[in-house]
Design a protein around this motif. Sequence first.
Motif, PDB file in Angstrom:
ATOM      1  N   ALA A   1      -1.619  -1.430  -4.619  1.00 17.84           N
ATOM      2  CA  ALA A   1      -2.520  -0.580  -4.239  1.00 17.84           C
ATOM      3  C   ALA A   1      -3.629  -0.060  -5.099  1.00 17.84           C
ATOM      4  CB  ALA A   1      -1.596   0.820  -3.895  1.00 17.84           C
TER       5      ALA A   1
ATOM      6  N   ASP B   1       2.143   2.293  -3.414  1.00 13.33           N
ATOM      7  CA  ASP B   1       1.357   2.833  -4.177  1.00 13.33           C
ATOM      8  C   ASP B   1       1.327   2.360  -5.747  1.00 13.33           C
ATOM      9  OD1 ASP B   1      -1.025   4.310  -4.343  1.00 13.33           O
ATOM     10  OD2 ASP B   1       0.163   6.216  -4.526  1.00 13.33           O
TER      11      ASP B   1
ATOM     12  N   LEU C   1       0.888  -1.252   0.076  1.00 10.47           N
ATOM     13  CA  LEU C   1       0.008   0.070   0.047  1.00 10.47           C
ATOM     14  C   LEU C   1       0.908   1.269   0.033  1.00 10.47           C
ATOM     15  CD1 LEU C   1      -2.987  -0.480   2.471  1.00 10.47           C
ATOM     16  CD2 LEU C   1      -2.992  -0.729  -0.121  1.00 10.47           C
TER      17      LEU C   1
END
Length: 353
Positions: A340, A336, A333
Amino acid sequence: IRDWVGRSNWGGRWGWAVITSDWAAMPVVIYWTAGIALQLGGPDVSLGTIVAFVSLQQGLFRPAVSLLSTGVQIQTSLALFQRIFEYLDLPVDITEREDPVRLDHVKGEVRFEGVEFRYDDRGRPVLDGIDITVPAGSSLAVVGPTGAGKSTLGHLVPRLYDVTGGRVTLDGVDVRDLDFDTLARAVGVVSQETYLFHASVAENLRFAKPDATDAELEEAARAAQIHDHIAALPDGYDTVVGERGHRFSGGEKQRLAIARTILRDPPVLVLDEATSALDTRTEAAVQEAIDALSADRTTITIAHRLSTVRDADRIVVLDSGRLAEQGTHEELLERDGRYAALVRRDARLEPTK
Ligand SMILES: Nc1ncnc2c1ncn2[C@@H]1O[C@H](COP(=O)(O)OP(=O)(O)O)[C@@H](O)[C@H]1O
Ligand SMILES: [Mg+2]
């Protein structure tokens, strides 16, 4: 295949057709010629004799037809047998090497080392440059778009296919060097396809562990969230599964398959989108069964929905046969990147989760 069925059906039917129609036309010919002969005042034959002769001829027809159709059946079978033998003669791709390694106690570390795999010698590799280590007892989740090679990756562990480059190891031993028995005991696979036999529930479960006691069967069925359902059937564990027996739903069959895997107790488990074909409520029950199964095992989960992967020790994102990303849920996460983005897409699709 259509060609073969066609051939097998046509085999011998031509001769059949010609003879049958000849035979059917016979009385007409006999009556006709006899009629003409009588009118011309020919041989001294009574009408009765002719009728008797025709009945006799028709009486012979029946056994002759059975003989003929036996011939047709033999030809049909031969055509199909030929096909079966062609299959049996196909070379076997996966073989046990001479003097294979036997492991009595498998801890369950799985490692992919520079794995490359192609289904077709000339084609593009379906997997390329895959390096993943799954420590014994830990969990790996594999995510990625359809066709990325996730199932293929899962199939390499139980050796449904052999790598075309690099190697897959179990406790440090190349799976190609292991004896089949070790591999079969070490790796369990749960996928959307469940294989149940036309036998009782108990027999289906005992297939995994022939000496299992009734108590053990029940314990496994409870863990797989299917005991209450089986117990409520009139014949309980003696209920026959399959076409002519009780028809279990997809989710129920899957939980039976999970109960079977629990009995088999393999240290390594491959779960290939085991719940993706089920409705939400069934999925929750099957997921609970899978969670019970996964505890304390090396687990490779190929997941469609991300809700099931966030707790995995390691997540890999596969794209077109290559590792796009790997890490924990939080790490990915943070990054990103692809993962994600998948999580955001899933959150949009399932706002309640
Ligand atoms: N038995 C097979 N023979 C040839 N190609 C295959 C076979 N199985 C899968 N493929 C191809 O390999 C690629 C990866 O498939 P798969 O591992 O099933 O992907 P995923 O499980 O990620 O959807 C796809 O392009 C698919 O068409
Ligand atoms: Mg797949």
